[in-house]
Every structure is written in C-alpha cells, then in structure tokens.
Design a protein around this motif. Structure first.
Motif, PDB file in Angstrom:
ATOM      1  N   ALA A 152       0.838  -1.204   0.000  1.00 30.98           N
ATOM      2  CA  ALA A 152       0.000   0.000   0.000  1.00 30.98           C
ATOM      3  C   ALA A 152       0.869   1.248   0.000  1.00 30.98           C
ATOM      4  O   ALA A 152       0.593   2.217  -0.721  1.00 30.98           O
ATOM      5  CB  ALA A 152      -0.940  -0.015   1.199  1.00 30.98           C
ATOM      6  N   LEU A 153       1.937   1.230   0.805  1.00 30.19           N
ATOM      7  CA  LEU A 153       2.847   2.375   0.832  1.00 30.19           C
ATOM      8  C   LEU A 153       3.537   2.566  -0.524  1.00 30.19           C
ATOM      9  O   LEU A 153       3.669   3.687  -1.008  1.00 30.19           O
ATOM     10  CB  LEU A 153       3.890   2.199   1.938  1.00 30.19           C
ATOM     11  CG  LEU A 153       3.392   2.338   3.375  1.00 30.19           C
ATOM     12  CD1 LEU A 153       4.510   1.982   4.364  1.00 30.19           C
ATOM     13  CD2 LEU A 153       2.882   3.744   3.626  1.00 30.19           C
ATOM     14  N   ASP A 154       3.966   1.439  -1.116  1.00 28.82           N
ATOM     15  CA  ASP A 154       4.596   1.511  -2.432  1.00 28.82           C
ATOM     16  C   ASP A 154       3.633   2.079  -3.469  1.00 28.82           C
ATOM     17  O   ASP A 154       4.010   2.913  -4.297  1.00 28.82           O
ATOM     18  CB  ASP A 154       5.086   0.127  -2.883  1.00 28.82           C
ATOM     19  CG  ASP A 154       6.305  -0.346  -2.099  1.00 28.82           C
ATOM     20  OD1 ASP A 154       6.928   0.491  -1.403  1.00 28.82           O
ATOM     21  OD2 ASP A 154       6.622  -1.555  -2.187  1.00 28.82           O
ATOM     22  N   LYS A 155       2.392   1.591  -3.429  1.00 28.37           N
ATOM     23  CA  LYS A 155       1.394   2.083  -4.380  1.00 28.37           C
ATOM     24  C   LYS A 155       1.127   3.565  -4.173  1.00 28.37           C
ATOM     25  O   LYS A 155       1.014   4.332  -5.123  1.00 28.37           O
ATOM     26  CB  LYS A 155       0.100   1.279  -4.279  1.00 28.37           C
ATOM     27  CG  LYS A 155       0.213  -0.095  -4.893  1.00 28.37           C
ATOM     28  CD  LYS A 155      -1.093  -0.837  -4.859  1.00 28.37           C
ATOM     29  CE  LYS A 155      -0.934  -2.214  -5.508  1.00 28.37           C
ATOM     30  NZ  LYS A 155      -2.172  -2.960  -5.526  1.00 28.37           N
ATOM     31  N   THR A 156       1.042   3.986  -2.921  1.00 20.34           N
ATOM     32  CA  THR A 156       0.831   5.393  -2.613  1.00 20.34           C
ATOM     33  C   THR A 156       2.010   6.217  -3.119  1.00 20.34           C
ATOM     34  O   THR A 156       1.848   7.253  -3.755  1.00 20.34           O
ATOM     35  CB  THR A 156       0.648   5.603  -1.093  1.00 20.34           C
ATOM     36  OG1 THR A 156      -0.458   4.826  -0.653  1.00 20.34           O
ATOM     37  CG2 THR A 156       0.415   7.054  -0.755  1.00 20.34           C
ATOM     38  N   PHE A 157       3.229   5.704  -2.868  1.00 22.87           N
ATOM     39  CA  PHE A 157       4.422   6.387  -3.336  1.00 22.87           C
ATOM     40  C   PHE A 157       4.420   6.476  -4.858  1.00 22.87           C
ATOM     41  O   PHE A 157       4.692   7.524  -5.435  1.00 22.87           O
ATOM     42  CB  PHE A 157       5.677   5.666  -2.843  1.00 22.87           C
ATOM     43  CG  PHE A 157       6.945   6.262  -3.378  1.00 22.87           C
ATOM     44  CD1 PHE A 157       7.451   7.444  -2.843  1.00 22.87           C
ATOM     45  CD2 PHE A 157       7.636   5.644  -4.411  1.00 22.87           C
ATOM     46  CE1 PHE A 157       8.614   8.007  -3.351  1.00 22.87           C
ATOM     47  CE2 PHE A 157       8.793   6.194  -4.921  1.00 22.87           C
ATOM     48  CZ  PHE A 157       9.296   7.376  -4.387  1.00 22.87           C
ATOM     49  N   ASN A 158       4.098   5.336  -5.505  1.00 24.48           N
ATOM     50  CA  ASN A 158       4.057   5.312  -6.965  1.00 24.48           C
ATOM     51  C   ASN A 158       2.986   6.257  -7.503  1.00 24.48           C
ATOM     52  O   ASN A 158       3.199   6.939  -8.500  1.00 24.48           O
ATOM     53  CB  ASN A 158       3.833   3.891  -7.475  1.00 24.48           C
ATOM     54  CG  ASN A 158       5.066   3.024  -7.311  1.00 24.48           C
ATOM     55  OD1 ASN A 158       6.172   3.522  -7.170  1.00 24.48           O
ATOM     56  ND2 ASN A 158       4.865   1.711  -7.300  1.00 24.48           N
ATOM     57  N   CYS A 159       1.840   6.283  -6.855  1.00 26.96           N
ATOM     58  CA  CYS A 159       0.774   7.199  -7.280  1.00 26.96           C
ATOM     59  C   CYS A 159       1.231   8.641  -7.125  1.00 26.96           C
ATOM     60  O   CYS A 159       1.023   9.465  -8.021  1.00 26.96           O
ATOM     61  CB  CYS A 159      -0.498   6.962  -6.482  1.00 26.96           C
ATOM     62  SG  CYS A 159      -1.390   5.474  -6.954  1.00 26.96           S
ATOM     63  N   ASN A 160       1.844   8.941  -6.009  1.00 28.69           N
ATOM     64  CA  ASN A 160       2.346  10.302  -5.782  1.00 28.69           C
ATOM     65  C   ASN A 160       3.420  10.662  -6.807  1.00 28.69           C
ATOM     66  O   ASN A 160       3.438  11.773  -7.336  1.00 28.69           O
ATOM     67  CB  ASN A 160       2.882  10.470  -4.363  1.00 28.69           C
ATOM     68  CG  ASN A 160       1.777  10.444  -3.317  1.00 28.69           C
ATOM     69  OD1 ASN A 160       0.627  10.690  -3.631  1.00 28.69           O
ATOM     70  ND2 ASN A 160       2.140  10.139  -2.079  1.00 28.69           N
ATOM     71  N   LEU A 161       4.312   9.701  -7.053  1.00 27.97           N
ATOM     72  CA  LEU A 161       5.360   9.933  -8.037  1.00 27.97           C
ATOM     73  C   LEU A 161       4.756  10.137  -9.427  1.00 27.97           C
ATOM     74  O   LEU A 161       5.145  11.056 -10.157  1.00 27.97           O
ATOM     75  CB  LEU A 161       6.339   8.752  -8.042  1.00 27.97           C
ATOM     76  CG  LEU A 161       7.523   8.854  -9.000  1.00 27.97           C
ATOM     77  CD1 LEU A 161       8.421  10.028  -8.598  1.00 27.97           C
ATOM     78  CD2 LEU A 161       8.323   7.560  -8.983  1.00 27.97           C
ATOM     79  N   LEU A 162       3.805   9.302  -9.772  1.00 30.28           N
ATOM     80  CA  LEU A 162       3.137   9.420 -11.063  1.00 30.28           C
ATOM     81  C   LEU A 162       2.401  10.751 -11.185  1.00 30.28           C
ATOM     82  O   LEU A 162       2.468  11.409 -12.221  1.00 30.28           O
ATOM     83  CB  LEU A 162       2.176   8.243 -11.256  1.00 30.28           C
ATOM     84  CG  LEU A 162       1.578   8.069 -12.639  1.00 30.28           C
ATOM     85  CD1 LEU A 162       2.677   7.876 -13.670  1.00 30.28           C
ATOM     86  CD2 LEU A 162       0.632   6.891 -12.664  1.00 30.28           C
ATOM     87  N   GLU A 163       1.713  11.164 -10.131  1.00 26.36           N
ATOM     88  CA  GLU A 163       1.033  12.457 -10.144  1.00 26.36           C
ATOM     89  C   GLU A 163       2.022  13.598 -10.333  1.00 26.36           C
ATOM     90  O   GLU A 163       1.769  14.538 -11.078  1.00 26.36           O
ATOM     91  CB  GLU A 163       0.245  12.654  -8.841  1.00 26.36           C
ATOM     92  CG  GLU A 163      -1.054  11.893  -8.788  1.00 26.36           C
ATOM     93  CD  GLU A 163      -1.822  12.131  -7.490  1.00 26.36           C
ATOM     94  OE1 GLU A 163      -1.533  13.126  -6.796  1.00 26.36           O
ATOM     95  OE2 GLU A 163      -2.696  11.313  -7.186  1.00 26.36           O
ATOM     96  N   LYS A 164       3.171  13.483  -9.670  1.00 25.92           N
ATOM     97  CA  LYS A 164       4.199  14.519  -9.805  1.00 25.92           C
ATOM     98  C   LYS A 164       4.717  14.578 -11.240  1.00 25.92           C
ATOM     99  O   LYS A 164       4.877  15.660 -11.815  1.00 25.92           O
ATOM    100  CB  LYS A 164       5.342  14.237  -8.830  1.00 25.92           C
ATOM    101  CG  LYS A 164       6.413  15.295  -8.824  1.00 25.92           C
ATOM    102  CD  LYS A 164       7.501  14.983  -7.809  1.00 25.92           C
ATOM    103  CE  LYS A 164       8.593  16.036  -7.871  1.00 25.92           C
ATOM    104  NZ  LYS A 164       9.689  15.725  -6.972  1.00 25.92           N
ATOM    105  N   ILE A 165       4.965  13.424 -11.847  1.00 29.61           N
ATOM    106  CA  ILE A 165       5.439  13.365 -13.236  1.00 29.61           C
ATOM    107  C   ILE A 165       4.401  13.965 -14.176  1.00 29.61           C
ATOM    108  O   ILE A 165       4.724  14.751 -15.075  1.00 29.61           O
ATOM    109  CB  ILE A 165       5.782  11.914 -13.637  1.00 29.61           C
ATOM    110  CG1 ILE A 165       7.023  11.441 -12.880  1.00 29.61           C
ATOM    111  CG2 ILE A 165       5.991  11.795 -15.135  1.00 29.61           C
ATOM    112  CD1 ILE A 165       7.317   9.959 -13.021  1.00 29.61           C
TER     113      ILE A 165
END
Length: 169
Positions: free
Chosen positions: A33-46
């Motif tokens: 869940a943390l990884d997915k949240t991080f990935n989502c945040n990273l993707l949103e930033k990109i």
C-alpha cells in the motif's frame, strides 16, 4: 499431564507460527500500500511536471503563432501598398501606349506598341491579383467570373515571349 503440556506446546507453536505469518502478510500489505501510494504520488508529480511543460510550450506556440500572423498581416499590407504604388505608373504607361496605337505607325512599331499594351495589361492583372489576395486574406473580396478568349491570351503570351526571345537571340 505430559500430554496436556505437549498439546499446549504444540498448539502454542501453531498459533505463534500463524501469528507470525499473519503479521508478515500484514507487513507486506502495508508495504505494498505504501509503495502504491508512493508510486501514485510519483506518477502524479510526473504528470504535473509534464502538464506544466506542455502548458509552457503551448503558450510559446501561441505567442509564435500570433507573431507569424502579425507578420503575415504586415506583409499583406506592404504588398497592397506596393501594388497601389505600381498600379498608378503602370496605368500611365498602358494609357500612353494605347494612345500610340491610334497613331500612324509602321507595322513593326504597331506590333511593338501592341506588345507593350498587352504586357502592361498582363502586369496590371498580376498587380490586381496581388491586391485581390490581400483583400482575400482580410475577407474583403468580391469574386466575379468573366469570359476569356484563350486564343487571344495565348497569342499575347507568344508575342511577348517572342520579342524577349529575339532580344536574347
């Protein structure tokens, strides 16, 4: 009593093992869940960065487009003014040459004056076309059709080119 202790130890070991697996699975789920949240945040930033870049590029393109359109309008105005400036003396040349057609000239002079008038009319037509093009760009054009004599047009072109060819040998 020993059997109770063995059963108790065995069940305790099973529960401890079960708790350890459940705890491990929960940690994995939390980490996922943390990884997915991080990935989502990273993707949103990109996505935000790319959107920002695209907006800047679009703004630059709009400014460049405005500049090109402004330059094209200025060029059309220049052509229109230049065409008006050319048309006035050209009309004088055509007018004087047309007056000479009605005078006593030998056949060679008559042909030369006729070529001048025809070439002047052709050049005036081109100048008028430039003016029409500038009117077309601004939306102020009236389109009319008129009959044309292709044989006469062809003869005029041949006469004009013939005199140019003879002068160049």
């Amino acid at each position: 009593p020993i059997m109770v202790v063995v059963i108790f130890a065995f069940t305790s070991a099973v529960f401890i093992t079960y708790d350890w697996h459940v705890s491990r699975r929960q940690k994995k789920l939390v980490q996922t869940a943390l990884d997915k949240t991080f990935n989502c945040n990273l993707l949103e930033k990109i996505v935000q960065e790319r959107t920002c870049k695209l907006e800047k590029m679009n703004k630059k393109l709009e400014e460049a487009n405005k500049s090109v359109l402004q330059s094209a309008r200025a060029q059309l105005q220049h052509f229109a003014c230049m065409s008006h400036e050319i048309r006035t003396p050209l009309n004088s040349v055509i007018g004087y040459a047309s007056l000479m057609v009605d005078t006593d000239l030998d056949p060679m002079q008559q042909e030369a004056i006729s070529t001048i008038v025809n070439s002047g009319d052709l050049l005036l037509s081109i100048v008028n076309d430039v003016l029409d093009y500038s009117k077309l760009e601004t939306g102020n054009v009236d389109i009319t059709t008129r009959p044309a004599n292709l044989q006469e047009l062809f003869d005029n072109v041949v006469r004009t080119m013939d005199s140019m060819a003879k002068s160049n040998n």
